[in-house]
Design a protein around this motif. Structure first.
Motif, PDB file in Angstrom:
ATOM      1  N   THR A 189      -0.550   6.868  -6.538  1.00 48.38           N
ATOM      2  CA  THR A 189      -1.724   7.736  -6.698  1.00 48.38           C
ATOM      3  C   THR A 189      -2.940   7.153  -5.997  1.00 48.38           C
ATOM      4  N   ASP A 199       7.220   0.688 -13.738  1.00 49.59           N
ATOM      5  CA  ASP A 199       7.229   2.085 -13.294  1.00 49.59           C
ATOM      6  C   ASP A 199       5.850   2.721 -13.430  1.00 49.59           C
ATOM      7  N   ASP A 200       5.113   2.360 -14.489  1.00 49.67           N
ATOM      8  CA  ASP A 200       3.739   2.837 -14.626  1.00 49.67           C
ATOM      9  C   ASP A 200       2.870   2.301 -13.491  1.00 49.67           C
ATOM     10  N   ALA A 201       3.036   1.023 -13.183  1.00 52.62           N
ATOM     11  CA  ALA A 201       2.272   0.417 -12.095  1.00 52.62           C
ATOM     12  C   ALA A 201       2.603   1.079 -10.762  1.00 52.62           C
ATOM     13  N   LYS A 206      13.178   3.224 -13.203  1.00 54.21           N
ATOM     14  CA  LYS A 206      13.154   4.435 -12.391  1.00 54.21           C
ATOM     15  C   LYS A 206      13.022   4.013 -10.933  1.00 54.21           C
ATOM     16  N   PRO A 233       2.387  -5.107 -14.108  1.00 54.57           N
ATOM     17  CA  PRO A 233       2.484  -4.870 -15.553  1.00 54.57           C
ATOM     18  C   PRO A 233       2.054  -6.119 -16.318  1.00 54.57           C
ATOM     19  N   VAL A 283      -2.094  -3.949 -15.663  1.00 52.97           N
ATOM     20  CA  VAL A 283      -2.144  -2.722 -16.459  1.00 52.97           C
ATOM     21  C   VAL A 283      -1.231  -2.829 -17.676  1.00 52.97           C
ATOM     22  N   ARG A 284      -1.618  -2.179 -18.743  1.00 52.79           N
ATOM     23  CA  ARG A 284      -0.788  -2.137 -19.948  1.00 52.79           C
ATOM     24  C   ARG A 284       0.298  -1.089 -19.743  1.00 52.79           C
ATOM     25  N   GLY A 285       1.470  -1.535 -19.397  1.00 50.41           N
ATOM     26  CA  GLY A 285       2.558  -0.595 -19.137  1.00 50.41           C
ATOM     27  C   GLY A 285       3.693  -1.301 -18.429  1.00 50.41           C
ATOM     28  N   THR A 286       4.671  -0.521 -17.978  1.00 50.16           N
ATOM     29  CA  THR A 286       5.844  -1.049 -17.295  1.00 50.16           C
ATOM     30  C   THR A 286       5.603  -1.094 -15.790  1.00 50.16           C
ATOM     31  N   GLU A 310       3.615   4.221 -10.243  1.00 53.95           N
ATOM     32  CA  GLU A 310       2.980   5.536 -10.188  1.00 53.95           C
ATOM     33  C   GLU A 310       1.496   5.406  -9.857  1.00 53.95           C
ATOM     34  N   LEU A 311       0.842   4.420 -10.439  1.00 54.08           N
ATOM     35  CA  LEU A 311      -0.574   4.188 -10.158  1.00 54.08           C
ATOM     36  C   LEU A 311      -0.787   3.784  -8.701  1.00 54.08           C
TER      37      LEU A 311
END
Length: 367
Positions: A156, A148-150, A258, A121, A143-146, A152-153
Protein backbone atom coordinates in the motif's frame (compact mmCIF):
# COMPACT_ATOMS: atom_id res chain seq x y z
CA UNK A 1 25.82 10.87 -5.98
CA UNK A 2 24.33 10.69 -9.46
CA UNK A 3 23.39 7.33 -11.00
CA UNK A 4 26.22 7.74 -13.47
CA UNK A 5 28.67 7.73 -10.58
CA UNK A 6 27.57 4.25 -9.59
CA UNK A 7 28.14 2.48 -12.89
CA UNK A 8 30.57 -0.37 -13.23
CA UNK A 9 32.19 -2.67 -10.73
CA UNK A 10 34.95 -0.76 -9.03
CA UNK A 11 38.15 -2.44 -7.89
CA UNK A 12 37.62 -5.78 -9.63
CA UNK A 13 40.53 -7.22 -11.58
CA UNK A 14 39.99 -8.94 -14.93
CA UNK A 15 39.15 -12.62 -14.52
CA UNK A 16 37.73 -12.27 -11.02
CA UNK A 17 34.10 -12.63 -9.99
CA UNK A 18 32.12 -9.47 -10.84
CA UNK A 19 28.76 -10.07 -9.14
CA UNK A 20 25.67 -11.70 -10.62
CA UNK A 21 24.68 -8.83 -12.93
CA UNK A 22 27.94 -8.78 -14.84
CA UNK A 23 28.40 -12.56 -14.76
CA UNK A 24 24.89 -13.31 -16.08
CA UNK A 25 24.04 -10.04 -17.84
CA UNK A 26 22.59 -11.78 -20.92
CA UNK A 27 19.89 -13.38 -18.73
CA UNK A 28 18.96 -10.26 -16.74
CA UNK A 29 16.77 -7.19 -17.39
CA UNK A 30 19.63 -4.69 -17.47
CA UNK A 31 21.10 -2.49 -20.19
CA UNK A 32 24.29 -0.50 -20.64
CA UNK A 33 22.44 2.38 -18.98
CA UNK A 34 21.66 0.46 -15.80
CA UNK A 35 23.89 1.60 -12.89
CA UNK A 36 25.19 -1.63 -11.36
CA UNK A 37 24.90 -1.68 -7.56
CA UNK A 38 26.84 -4.70 -6.38
CA UNK A 39 28.62 -6.14 -3.36
CA UNK A 40 30.01 -8.96 -5.53
CA UNK A 41 27.21 -11.30 -4.51
CA UNK A 42 26.91 -14.83 -5.89
CA UNK A 43 29.64 -17.39 -6.63
CA UNK A 44 28.70 -19.17 -3.38
CA UNK A 45 30.14 -22.60 -2.50
CA UNK A 46 28.58 -25.83 -3.73
CA UNK A 47 29.83 -28.20 -1.04
CA UNK A 48 29.90 -31.98 -1.39
CA UNK A 49 28.15 -33.59 1.56
CA UNK A 50 30.40 -35.69 3.76
CA UNK A 51 27.69 -37.46 5.77
CA UNK A 52 24.20 -36.67 4.52
CA UNK A 53 24.67 -38.26 1.09
CA UNK A 54 24.62 -41.67 2.76
CA UNK A 55 21.47 -40.77 4.69
CA UNK A 56 19.48 -39.89 1.58
CA UNK A 57 21.01 -42.61 -0.61
CA UNK A 58 22.42 -40.39 -3.34
CA UNK A 59 25.08 -37.79 -3.98
CA UNK A 60 24.15 -34.57 -2.16
CA UNK A 61 25.68 -31.15 -2.68
CA UNK A 62 24.86 -28.15 -0.51
CA UNK A 63 24.63 -24.67 -2.05
CA UNK A 64 25.75 -22.35 0.75
CA UNK A 65 23.92 -19.09 0.13
CA UNK A 66 24.92 -17.75 3.54
CA UNK A 67 28.24 -16.89 1.88
CA UNK A 68 26.61 -13.92 0.13
CA UNK A 69 27.64 -10.44 1.35
CA UNK A 70 24.81 -9.95 3.86
CA UNK A 71 24.62 -13.64 4.71
CA UNK A 72 21.61 -14.75 2.65
CA UNK A 73 20.35 -15.53 -0.85
CA UNK A 74 18.42 -12.24 -0.89
CA UNK A 75 21.50 -10.42 -2.19
CA UNK A 76 21.15 -12.06 -5.61
CA UNK A 77 17.83 -10.37 -6.22
CA UNK A 78 18.60 -7.17 -4.36
CA UNK A 79 21.52 -6.23 -6.60
CA UNK A 80 19.12 -6.18 -9.57
CA UNK A 81 16.18 -4.58 -7.72
CA UNK A 82 18.28 -1.74 -6.30
CA UNK A 83 20.13 -1.20 -9.59
CA UNK A 84 16.80 -0.85 -11.39
CA UNK A 85 15.41 1.42 -8.66
CA UNK A 86 18.44 3.68 -9.07
CA UNK A 87 18.02 3.62 -12.84
CA UNK A 88 14.37 4.67 -12.41
CA UNK A 89 15.46 7.47 -10.04
CA UNK A 90 13.25 6.17 -7.27
CA UNK A 91 12.95 8.39 -4.17
CA UNK A 92 13.24 5.45 -1.77
CA UNK A 93 12.78 1.71 -1.46
CA UNK A 94 10.49 -0.17 0.94
CA UNK A 95 10.21 -3.79 2.01
CA UNK A 96 8.34 -5.95 4.49
CA UNK A 97 10.60 -8.45 6.14
CA UNK A 98 11.22 -11.02 8.83
CA UNK A 99 14.89 -10.06 8.59
CA UNK A 100 16.91 -11.19 5.59
CA UNK A 101 15.19 -8.98 3.03
CA UNK A 102 15.57 -6.00 5.37
CA UNK A 103 19.28 -6.66 5.87
CA UNK A 104 19.91 -7.04 2.15
CA UNK A 105 17.78 -4.07 1.11
CA UNK A 106 19.51 -1.88 3.67
CA UNK A 107 23.02 -2.85 2.55
CA UNK A 108 22.37 -2.40 -1.17
CA UNK A 109 20.44 0.82 -0.61
CA UNK A 110 23.38 2.14 1.39
CA UNK A 111 25.65 1.21 -1.51
CA UNK A 112 23.33 3.04 -3.92
CA UNK A 113 22.73 6.08 -1.73
CA UNK A 114 18.97 5.43 -1.60
CA UNK A 115 16.75 5.81 1.48
CA UNK A 116 15.46 2.43 2.69
CA UNK A 117 12.41 1.71 4.87
CA UNK A 118 11.80 -1.75 6.35
CA UNK A 119 8.41 -2.74 7.79
CA UNK A 120 8.78 -5.61 10.24
CA UNK A 121 6.41 -7.55 12.52
CA UNK A 122 7.10 -6.58 16.14
CA UNK A 123 9.01 -9.36 17.88
CA UNK A 124 9.22 -11.41 14.69
CA UNK A 125 12.77 -10.59 13.58
CA UNK A 126 15.99 -12.18 14.84
CA UNK A 127 18.25 -9.57 16.38
CA UNK A 128 21.17 -10.37 14.09
CA UNK A 129 19.10 -9.44 11.06
CA UNK A 130 17.59 -6.37 12.72
CA UNK A 131 21.07 -5.17 13.62
CA UNK A 132 22.18 -5.50 10.00
CA UNK A 133 19.31 -3.40 8.70
CA UNK A 134 19.83 -0.67 11.27
CA UNK A 135 23.61 -0.38 11.00
CA UNK A 136 23.27 0.00 7.24
CA UNK A 137 21.06 3.02 7.86
CA UNK A 138 17.59 1.67 7.11
CA UNK A 139 14.60 3.23 8.84
CA UNK A 140 12.67 0.46 10.58
CA UNK A 141 8.91 0.56 11.13
CA UNK A 142 7.80 -2.12 13.59
CA UNK A 143 4.11 -2.99 13.38
CA UNK A 144 1.84 -4.98 15.68
CA UNK A 145 0.91 -7.85 13.41
CA UNK A 146 2.23 -10.70 11.28
CA UNK A 147 4.58 -10.63 8.33
CA UNK A 148 1.54 -10.79 6.06
CA UNK A 149 0.23 -7.60 7.67
CA UNK A 150 3.59 -5.95 7.10
CA UNK A 151 3.55 -7.10 3.47
CA UNK A 152 0.13 -5.58 2.83
CA UNK A 153 1.32 -2.30 4.34
CA UNK A 154 4.46 -2.29 2.22
CA UNK A 155 2.42 -2.79 -0.94
CA UNK A 156 0.00 0.00 0.00
CA UNK A 157 2.75 2.44 0.96
CA UNK A 158 4.75 1.93 -2.22
CA UNK A 159 1.69 2.21 -4.45
CA UNK A 160 0.28 5.34 -2.83
CA UNK A 161 3.60 7.13 -2.31
CA UNK A 162 5.20 6.11 -5.64
CA UNK A 163 8.13 4.34 -4.00
CA UNK A 164 9.84 1.08 -5.00
CA UNK A 165 8.84 -2.20 -3.35
CA UNK A 166 11.81 -4.57 -3.16
CA UNK A 167 10.09 -7.70 -1.87
CA UNK A 168 9.80 -10.72 -4.15
CA UNK A 169 6.74 -9.15 -5.79
CA UNK A 170 9.29 -6.93 -7.52
CA UNK A 171 10.04 -8.84 -10.75
CA UNK A 172 13.65 -7.67 -10.72
CA UNK A 173 14.21 -9.45 -7.41
CA UNK A 174 13.22 -12.80 -8.90
CA UNK A 175 15.34 -12.17 -11.98
CA UNK A 176 18.42 -11.80 -9.82
CA UNK A 177 17.56 -14.74 -7.60
CA UNK A 178 17.28 -17.08 -10.58
CA UNK A 179 21.07 -16.90 -10.98
CA UNK A 180 21.46 -19.56 -8.27
CA UNK A 181 20.23 -22.07 -10.85
CA UNK A 182 22.94 -21.00 -13.29
CA UNK A 183 25.68 -21.39 -10.70
CA UNK A 184 24.51 -24.84 -9.63
CA UNK A 185 24.42 -26.17 -13.18
CA UNK A 186 27.70 -24.51 -14.17
CA UNK A 187 29.53 -25.92 -11.13
CA UNK A 188 28.17 -29.43 -11.65
CA UNK A 189 28.55 -29.40 -15.42
CA UNK A 190 24.99 -30.77 -15.58
CA UNK A 191 21.58 -30.26 -14.06
CA UNK A 192 20.99 -32.09 -10.76
CA UNK A 193 18.14 -34.59 -10.63
CA UNK A 194 16.58 -32.98 -7.55
CA UNK A 195 16.82 -29.56 -5.88
CA UNK A 196 15.39 -29.01 -2.41
CA UNK A 197 14.94 -25.62 -0.76
CA UNK A 198 12.98 -23.84 1.97
CA UNK A 199 9.76 -22.10 0.97
CA UNK A 200 8.19 -19.17 2.78
CA UNK A 201 7.01 -16.29 0.64
CA UNK A 202 7.55 -18.56 -2.39
CA UNK A 203 9.68 -16.13 -4.38
CA UNK A 204 12.87 -18.19 -4.33
CA UNK A 205 11.37 -21.40 -5.71
CA UNK A 206 9.72 -19.33 -8.45
CA UNK A 207 13.06 -17.70 -9.27
CA UNK A 208 14.90 -21.03 -9.20
CA UNK A 209 12.53 -22.57 -11.72
CA UNK A 210 12.77 -19.47 -13.90
CA UNK A 211 16.55 -19.83 -14.02
CA UNK A 212 16.41 -23.53 -14.79
CA UNK A 213 13.89 -22.93 -17.58
CA UNK A 214 16.08 -20.17 -19.05
CA UNK A 215 19.15 -22.44 -19.15
CA UNK A 216 17.09 -25.24 -20.68
CA UNK A 217 15.72 -22.97 -23.38
CA UNK A 218 19.26 -21.86 -24.29
CA UNK A 219 20.47 -25.45 -24.42
CA UNK A 220 22.80 -25.02 -21.43
CA UNK A 221 21.20 -28.04 -19.72
CA UNK A 222 19.63 -31.08 -21.33
CA UNK A 223 16.77 -31.66 -18.88
CA UNK A 224 14.87 -30.09 -16.00
CA UNK A 225 15.08 -31.31 -12.41
CA UNK A 226 12.51 -32.19 -9.81
CA UNK A 227 11.95 -29.45 -7.24
CA UNK A 228 11.15 -30.14 -3.59
CA UNK A 229 9.85 -27.05 -1.80
CA UNK A 230 9.79 -27.51 1.97
CA UNK A 231 7.73 -25.49 4.45
CA UNK A 232 7.61 -25.43 8.24
CA UNK A 233 4.60 -27.35 9.56
CA UNK A 234 3.25 -24.31 11.42
CA UNK A 235 3.53 -22.09 8.34
CA UNK A 236 2.68 -24.32 5.40
CA UNK A 237 -0.05 -22.64 3.32
CA UNK A 238 1.19 -24.16 0.05
CA UNK A 239 1.15 -27.67 1.49
CA UNK A 240 -2.21 -27.31 3.19
CA UNK A 241 -3.83 -25.29 0.43
CA UNK A 242 -5.13 -22.56 2.72
CA UNK A 243 -4.11 -19.29 4.30
CA UNK A 244 -2.54 -19.62 7.76
CA UNK A 245 -3.88 -16.77 9.91
CA UNK A 246 -1.16 -16.77 12.57
CA UNK A 247 1.78 -18.84 11.32
CA UNK A 248 3.98 -20.35 14.03
CA UNK A 249 7.49 -21.73 13.54
CA UNK A 250 10.98 -21.30 14.92
CA UNK A 251 12.07 -20.75 11.31
CA UNK A 252 11.31 -17.02 11.30
CA UNK A 253 12.61 -16.45 7.77
CA UNK A 254 9.78 -18.59 6.33
CA UNK A 255 7.07 -17.66 8.86
CA UNK A 256 4.42 -16.59 6.37
CA UNK A 257 0.81 -17.62 6.03
CA UNK A 258 -0.03 -16.05 2.69
CA UNK A 259 2.82 -16.33 0.17
CA UNK A 260 3.04 -13.25 -2.04
CA UNK A 261 4.30 -15.35 -4.96
CA UNK A 262 1.86 -18.21 -4.44
CA UNK A 263 0.61 -18.54 -8.01
CA UNK A 264 4.04 -18.47 -9.69
CA UNK A 265 5.44 -20.89 -7.12
CA UNK A 266 2.53 -23.26 -7.63
CA UNK A 267 3.24 -23.10 -11.34
CA UNK A 268 6.88 -23.93 -10.72
CA UNK A 269 5.95 -26.95 -8.68
CA UNK A 270 3.60 -28.17 -11.38
CA UNK A 271 5.91 -27.47 -14.31
CA UNK A 272 8.53 -29.65 -12.70
CA UNK A 273 7.61 -33.13 -11.48
CA UNK A 274 8.00 -31.84 -7.94
CA UNK A 275 5.92 -30.89 -4.96
CA UNK A 276 5.70 -29.05 -1.66
CA UNK A 277 6.09 -30.81 1.66
CA UNK A 278 6.43 -29.79 5.32
CA UNK A 279 8.59 -30.64 8.32
CA UNK A 280 8.24 -29.96 12.03
CA UNK A 281 10.22 -27.41 14.02
CA UNK A 282 11.98 -30.25 15.81
CA UNK A 283 13.10 -31.73 12.48
CA UNK A 284 14.33 -28.29 11.40
CA UNK A 285 16.37 -27.77 14.56
CA UNK A 286 17.79 -31.30 14.48
CA UNK A 287 18.86 -30.76 10.88
CA UNK A 288 20.41 -27.38 11.73
CA UNK A 289 22.52 -29.13 14.40
CA UNK A 290 23.36 -31.99 12.03
CA UNK A 291 24.59 -29.64 9.30
CA UNK A 292 26.79 -27.80 11.80
CA UNK A 293 28.27 -30.85 13.52
CA UNK A 294 28.57 -33.25 10.61
CA UNK A 295 29.13 -30.99 7.61
CA UNK A 296 30.66 -27.87 9.16
CA UNK A 297 27.90 -25.67 7.72
CA UNK A 298 26.12 -23.32 10.15
CA UNK A 299 22.74 -22.16 8.89
CA UNK A 300 19.77 -20.36 10.41
CA UNK A 301 16.73 -22.58 11.18
CA UNK A 302 14.78 -21.75 8.02
CA UNK A 303 17.79 -22.64 5.88
CA UNK A 304 17.86 -26.17 7.28
CA UNK A 305 14.29 -26.79 6.15
CA UNK A 306 15.12 -28.05 2.65
CA UNK A 307 17.63 -30.56 3.99
CA UNK A 308 15.12 -31.62 6.66
CA UNK A 309 12.63 -32.32 3.89
CA UNK A 310 15.14 -34.52 2.07
CA UNK A 311 15.88 -36.48 5.25
CA UNK A 312 12.19 -37.02 5.98
CA UNK A 313 11.40 -38.17 2.45
CA UNK A 314 14.43 -40.48 2.45
CA UNK A 315 13.29 -42.03 5.74
CA UNK A 316 9.82 -42.54 4.26
CA UNK A 317 11.24 -44.03 1.08
CA UNK A 318 9.48 -41.40 -1.03
CA UNK A 319 12.38 -39.41 -2.48
CA UNK A 320 12.10 -38.93 -6.26
CA UNK A 321 14.43 -40.97 -8.46
CA UNK A 322 17.85 -39.64 -9.36
CA UNK A 323 21.53 -39.83 -8.49
CA UNK A 324 22.41 -36.20 -7.73
CA UNK A 325 20.57 -33.88 -5.34
CA UNK A 326 21.27 -30.28 -4.35
CA UNK A 327 19.99 -28.63 -1.19
CA UNK A 328 19.99 -24.84 -1.10
CA UNK A 329 20.69 -23.50 2.39
CA UNK A 330 19.61 -19.90 2.23
CA UNK A 331 21.04 -18.00 5.22
CA UNK A 332 23.96 -18.06 7.65
CA UNK A 333 23.50 -19.32 11.21
CA UNK A 334 24.85 -16.09 12.68
CA UNK A 335 21.61 -14.48 11.55
CA UNK A 336 19.84 -16.09 14.52
CA UNK A 337 22.29 -17.07 17.25
CA UNK A 338 19.71 -17.06 20.03
CA UNK A 339 17.96 -20.11 18.62
CA UNK A 340 21.24 -21.97 18.17
CA UNK A 341 22.48 -21.13 21.66
CA UNK A 342 19.22 -22.41 23.13
CA UNK A 343 20.16 -25.94 22.04
CA UNK A 344 23.77 -26.12 23.23
CA UNK A 345 25.37 -26.10 26.67
CA UNK A 346 27.73 -23.23 27.45
CA UNK A 347 30.26 -24.70 29.89
CA UNK A 348 31.06 -22.98 33.17
CA UNK A 349 34.55 -21.48 33.56
CA UNK A 350 37.39 -23.51 35.09
CA UNK A 351 40.56 -22.42 36.83
CA UNK A 352 43.20 -21.03 34.45
CA UNK A 353 45.65 -23.90 34.83
CA UNK A 354 47.02 -26.70 32.69
CA UNK A 355 45.51 -29.30 35.00
CA UNK A 356 41.99 -27.86 34.79
CA UNK A 357 42.01 -27.51 31.00
CA UNK A 358 43.59 -30.94 30.50
CA UNK A 359 40.93 -32.52 32.71
CA UNK A 360 38.20 -31.09 30.47
CA UNK A 361 39.93 -32.27 27.31
CA UNK A 362 40.54 -35.79 28.62
CA UNK A 363 36.95 -35.97 29.83
CA UNK A 364 35.69 -35.31 26.31
CA UNK A 365 38.20 -37.52 24.47
CA UNK A 366 37.58 -40.38 26.86
CA UNK A 367 33.81 -40.50 26.36
Amino acid sequence: MSPGGRRGVVGVSPGTWRGVIEEFREFLPVTRETPVVTLLEGNTPLVESRVLSARIGRRLLIKVEGANPTGSFKDRGMTVAISKALEARSRAVVCASTGNTAASAAAYSARAGLPCFVIVPAGGVAMGKMAQALVHGAEAVSVRGTFDDAMELARTVTEQMSLTLVNSLNPHRLEGQKTVAFEICDALGRVPDLIALPVGNAGNITALWRGLAAYHERGRIAALPTLLGVQAAGAAPLVEGRRIGVPQTVASAIRGGKPAARKPAGGAGQASPGEFTKVTDEEILETQALLAREEGIFVEPASATGVAGLLRRAAEGTLPDGEVAVAIVTGHGLKDVDTALGRVRIPPPVRASFESVARVIEGVIGR
